[in-house]
Design a protein around this motif. Structure first.
Motif, PDB file in Angstrom:
ATOM      1  N   ASN A  30       0.474  -1.419   0.184  1.00  0.00           N
ATOM      2  CA  ASN A  30      -0.322  -0.184   0.090  1.00  0.00           C
ATOM      3  C   ASN A  30       1.103   1.077  -0.340  1.00  0.00           C
ATOM      4  N   THR A  31       1.972   1.142   1.130  1.00  0.00           N
ATOM      5  CA  THR A  31       2.695   2.418   1.143  1.00  0.00           C
ATOM      6  C   THR A  31       3.995   2.152   0.556  1.00  0.00           C
ATOM      7  N   GLY A  32       4.441   1.204   0.403  1.00  0.00           N
ATOM      8  CA  GLY A  32       5.407   0.453   0.109  1.00  0.00           C
ATOM      9  C   GLY A  32       6.557  -0.470  -1.088  1.00  0.00           C
ATOM     10  N   LEU A  33       7.838  -0.151  -1.133  1.00  0.00           N
ATOM     11  CA  LEU A  33       8.321  -1.331  -2.002  1.00  0.00           C
ATOM     12  C   LEU A  33       8.935  -1.404  -2.200  1.00  0.00           C
ATOM     13  N   ILE A  39      14.091   6.595  -0.739  1.00  0.00           N
ATOM     14  CA  ILE A  39      14.331   5.364  -1.214  1.00  0.00           C
ATOM     15  C   ILE A  39      14.703   5.299   0.770  1.00  0.00           C
ATOM     16  N   THR A  40      14.207   4.435   1.332  1.00  0.00           N
ATOM     17  CA  THR A  40      14.054   4.521   2.679  1.00  0.00           C
ATOM     18  C   THR A  40      15.544   3.374   3.594  1.00  0.00           C
ATOM     19  N   SER A  41      15.932   2.668   2.380  1.00  0.00           N
ATOM     20  CA  SER A  41      16.916   2.179   2.564  1.00  0.00           C
ATOM     21  C   SER A  41      17.024   0.638   1.461  1.00  0.00           C
ATOM     22  N   GLY A  42      18.864   0.961   1.256  1.00  0.00           N
ATOM     23  CA  GLY A  42      19.268  -0.393   0.271  1.00  0.00           C
ATOM     24  C   GLY A  42      20.003  -0.443   0.764  1.00  0.00           C
ATOM     25  N   TRP A  43      20.502  -2.174  -0.354  1.00  0.00           N
ATOM     26  CA  TRP A  43      21.647  -2.597   0.171  1.00  0.00           C
ATOM     27  C   TRP A  43      23.310  -3.150  -2.079  1.00  0.00           C
ATOM     28  N   SER A  44      23.660  -4.028  -1.502  1.00  0.00           N
ATOM     29  CA  SER A  44      25.332  -3.523  -2.243  1.00  0.00           C
ATOM     30  C   SER A  44      25.023  -2.499  -2.816  1.00  0.00           C
ATOM     31  N   ALA A  45      24.730  -1.306  -2.921  1.00  0.00           N
ATOM     32  CA  ALA A  45      25.544   0.017  -3.259  1.00  0.00           C
ATOM     33  C   ALA A  45      25.051   1.137  -2.299  1.00  0.00           C
ATOM     34  N   ALA A  46      25.527   1.888  -2.487  1.00  0.00           N
ATOM     35  CA  ALA A  46      25.194   3.534  -1.701  1.00  0.00           C
ATOM     36  C   ALA A  46      24.679   4.547  -2.740  1.00  0.00           C
ATOM     37  N   TYR A  47      23.293   5.128  -2.130  1.00  0.00           N
ATOM     38  CA  TYR A  47      21.889   5.906  -3.057  1.00  0.00           C
ATOM     39  C   TYR A  47      22.013   6.771  -2.253  1.00  0.00           C
ATOM     40  N   ALA A  48      22.392   8.001  -3.242  1.00  0.00           N
ATOM     41  CA  ALA A  48      21.766   8.892  -3.211  1.00  0.00           C
ATOM     42  C   ALA A  48      21.987   9.805  -3.939  1.00  0.00           C
ATOM     43  N   PRO A  49      20.832  11.212  -4.327  1.00  0.00           N
ATOM     44  CA  PRO A  49      20.170  11.110  -3.046  1.00  0.00           C
ATOM     45  C   PRO A  49      18.363   9.891  -3.100  1.00  0.00           C
ATOM     46  N   VAL A  54      25.306  -8.082 -11.800  1.00  0.00           N
ATOM     47  CA  VAL A  54      25.224  -7.090 -10.412  1.00  0.00           C
ATOM     48  C   VAL A  54      23.944  -6.923 -10.314  1.00  0.00           C
ATOM     49  N   SER A  55      23.381  -7.413  -8.772  1.00  0.00           N
ATOM     50  CA  SER A  55      21.954  -7.171  -8.011  1.00  0.00           C
ATOM     51  C   SER A  55      22.129  -6.360  -6.579  1.00  0.00           C
ATOM     52  N   ILE A  56      21.661  -4.478  -7.240  1.00  0.00           N
ATOM     53  CA  ILE A  56      20.990  -4.648  -5.904  1.00  0.00           C
ATOM     54  C   ILE A  56      19.800  -3.838  -5.762  1.00  0.00           C
ATOM     55  N   GLY A  57      19.799  -3.186  -4.611  1.00  0.00           N
ATOM     56  CA  GLY A  57      18.251  -2.841  -4.758  1.00  0.00           C
ATOM     57  C   GLY A  57      18.295  -2.070  -3.507  1.00  0.00           C
ATOM     58  N   TYR A  58      16.687  -1.717  -3.583  1.00  0.00           N
ATOM     59  CA  TYR A  58      16.687  -0.971  -2.175  1.00  0.00           C
ATOM     60  C   TYR A  58      15.038  -0.884  -1.851  1.00  0.00           C
ATOM     61  N   GLN A  59      14.313   0.005  -0.330  1.00  0.00           N
ATOM     62  CA  GLN A  59      13.209  -0.619  -0.106  1.00  0.00           C
ATOM     63  C   GLN A  59      13.067   1.122   0.189  1.00  0.00           C
ATOM     64  N   ALA A  60      11.211   1.087  -0.584  1.00  0.00           N
ATOM     65  CA  ALA A  60      11.449   2.731  -0.569  1.00  0.00           C
ATOM     66  C   ALA A  60       9.823   3.099  -0.090  1.00  0.00           C
TER      67      ALA A  60
END
Length: 532
Positions: free
Chosen positions: A442-445, A474-484, A506-512
């Motif tokens: 509903n409010t995330g992915l 983006i609230t958190s991520g993995w296998s990379a650094a995300y900005a902004p 390579v596979s990376i990802g994030y939660q938002a």
């Protein structure tokens, strides 16, 4: 012989070892998934390659669960990051409850233990992986404090206890998306190898039915999530054959699920031939058509046998809409007897995964954390490094996927959820392709991005720029650094995945979070070059 003996024997061996581990990483909350559930074939394809966090949350000492009791270190986010970076999309987490279950009539499960289970689940779940949890050691006669015994006389008490425990576990995770799968039990049988006996099989069927009813009635996503049930000792012949296995009815599932679709999976394990996969001697060290020494190759259980066994599962269950999960397979390290053994172990894993895929089944390799002689380990869980890259590569090849670039065995990723980037990218602006896998509620992915180098030269250090849909953060991520965290985002490689060989990925990802638009990002550029 099945893995009951295997686990008991290796547990004794592992208990003599001393490991140290520290917990670190960030646990992120789960949320309900309101998107449409996958069909059986879609689920199997999406689960990809699976891996077992074995001999850990099912480990115990004198009837009390303890994740370090059998010699493995405390599980960390960094370990799960390494497993995911190696290409695994599904993690099975065996769990024991045993002496952490309170007295009748409530049978309250120890709160701290439930919270620790949740914490480990979240390490994988928050990365967008499929996660399976079960009730594991509670049904082994060889484990102190076991009670889920199918030929015990106190079935009324056993079934009441079983129902209460699953009610608590299912309630704990009721808001998690359908990427979390529950498995009713593990290798339950009367301990005698041979044809199933009655009424023991009847009681196993009863446990499965209680499990399905209980989980569904806790509500939330539990009304529609996939549930995994085994037959006798997770044995293919005794599950697919005419020996008494009954698929549970699914009376309480969500009415939104189309009537023609199932939400139950069938669990089996595969360790044939055991003289190659598990017998702890140097007699049988080779397997398959590539074997060079007939004296070191078993007289049965080769490719044709494997094919016929998994076809039985397709013919009995898959064609009726019930996916199959080979929740354990693998072979122990016998390189101390035969230096070529790892080649045959890899051949075995590749063939099993490919054959399972052919017949509509997903798979999970059994890793008990033990490396070296007689071990199933693929990773060093203390150093968070790969120890058997050849087997991992074979698993991915059997699945027909390009594995992610794995971290070098000589280095470890940063323990933070978003690993610190390495130095500035130094090369590789050739062709690229990016695929995006979004799982929304509903409010995330969560979004998993697979970045493929379609050029002819290796990329050494990279940044991936992309544009998020309006309203996503983006609230958190993995296998990379995300900005902004919103708008046009740049993901910079971690210290362990900066190299992408030609045709590698390579596979990376994030939660938002999102405000109604869960669309995938657009306008991908790798080191400034536009990607397809």
């Amino acid at each position: 012989m099945t893995s009951t003996v295997r686990k008991a024997g290796l547990a004794v061996l592992a208990a003599t070892l001393a490991f140290a581990g520290a917990v670190y990483g960030v646990t992120r909350p789960a949320a309900a998934d309101v998107t449409a559930a996958l069909t059986g074939p879609q689920l199997v394809a999406d689960m990809g390659a699976g891996w077992n966090l074995g001999n850990t949350l099912e480990a115990s000492n004198n009837g009390i669960p303890s994740e370090t009791a059998w010699g493995n270190p405390v599980v960390t986010q960094a370990l799960i990051d390494r497993v995911a970076a190696s290409g695994f999309k599904t993690i099975r987490i065996p769990v024991s409850y045993l002496g952490y279950i309170g007295a009748a009539p409530d049978y309250t499960v120890n709160t701290a233990w439930l919270n620790r289970i949740k914490e480990v689940v979240d390490y994988a779940y928050s990365k967008g992986l499929y996660v399976l949890i079960n009730m594991h050691g509670d049904g082994y006669k060889t484990v102190s404090g076991s009670w889920l015994i199918c030929d015990a006389s106190s079935q009324t008490t056993i079934q009441a206890k079983y129902q209460k425990v699953w009610q608590q576990v299912a309630t704990k995770f009721s808001a998690y998306s359908e990427k979390l799968i529950f498995e009713s039990m593990n290798e339950n049988f009367d301990g005698q190898y041979g044809n199933p006996t009655q009424p023991c099989y009847t009681n196993i069927n009863a446990y499965n039915q209680i499990f399905v009813n209980t989980v569904r009635q806790t509500g939330g996503v539990n009304t529609s999530r996939w549930l995994l049930v085994p037959g006798w000792n997770t044995n293919i012949d005794y599950t697919a054959g005419n020996y008494g296995f009954v698929i549970p009815t699914d009376t309480y599932r969500s009415s939104t699920i189309p009537a023609a679709e199932q939400r139950l999976m069938i669990s089996v394990h595969y360790y044939d031939p055991w003289d190659f996969t598990g017998t702890e001697d140097g007699t049988i060290t080779q397997w398959g058509a590539a074997a060079t020494n007939p004296a070191k190759k078993s007289t049965w259980g080769q490719e044709d046998f494997m094919d016929a066994q998994l076809k039985k599962m397709q013919d009995t269950f898959v064609v009726r809409g019930y996916p199959v999960f080979v929740g354990e397979y693998g072979s122990i390290d016998k390189t101390s007897y035969d230096s070529a053994n790892n080649t045959y172990r890899a051949n075995y894993a590749r063939t099993l995964v490919a054959t399972a895929k052919k017949y509509g089944a997903a798979t999970a390799y059994w890793d008990n954390g033990w490396n070296g002689q007689h071990g199933f380990g693929l990773f060093d869980r203390s150093a968070n490094t790969v120890t058997q890259q050849g087997i991992i590569t074979a698993i991915m090849a059997g699945l027909g996927t390009q594995p992610s670039t794995s971290p070098s065995p000589s280095t470890s990723p940063s323990p933070s959820t978003s690993p610190s980037p390495s130095t500035s990218p130094t090369g590789g602006t050739g062709a690229c392709r990016v695929t995006s896998t979004v799982n929304a509620w509903n409010t995330g992915l969560t979004n998993t991005l697979t970045v493929t180098n379609t050029g002819t030269t290796a990329i050494n250090g990279w940044t991936l720029a992309f544009t998020l849909a309006t309203g996503q953060t983006i609230t958190s991520g993995w296998s990379a650094a995300y900005a902004p965290s919103s708008g046009t985002v740049t993901a910079t490689n971690a210290s362990y995945n900066g190299a992408i060989p030609a045709a590698g990925s390579v596979s990376i990802g994030y939660q938002a979070t999102h405000t109604g638009n869960a669309a995938a990002p657009t306008a991908f550029k790798l080191n400034g070059a536009t990607c397809s």
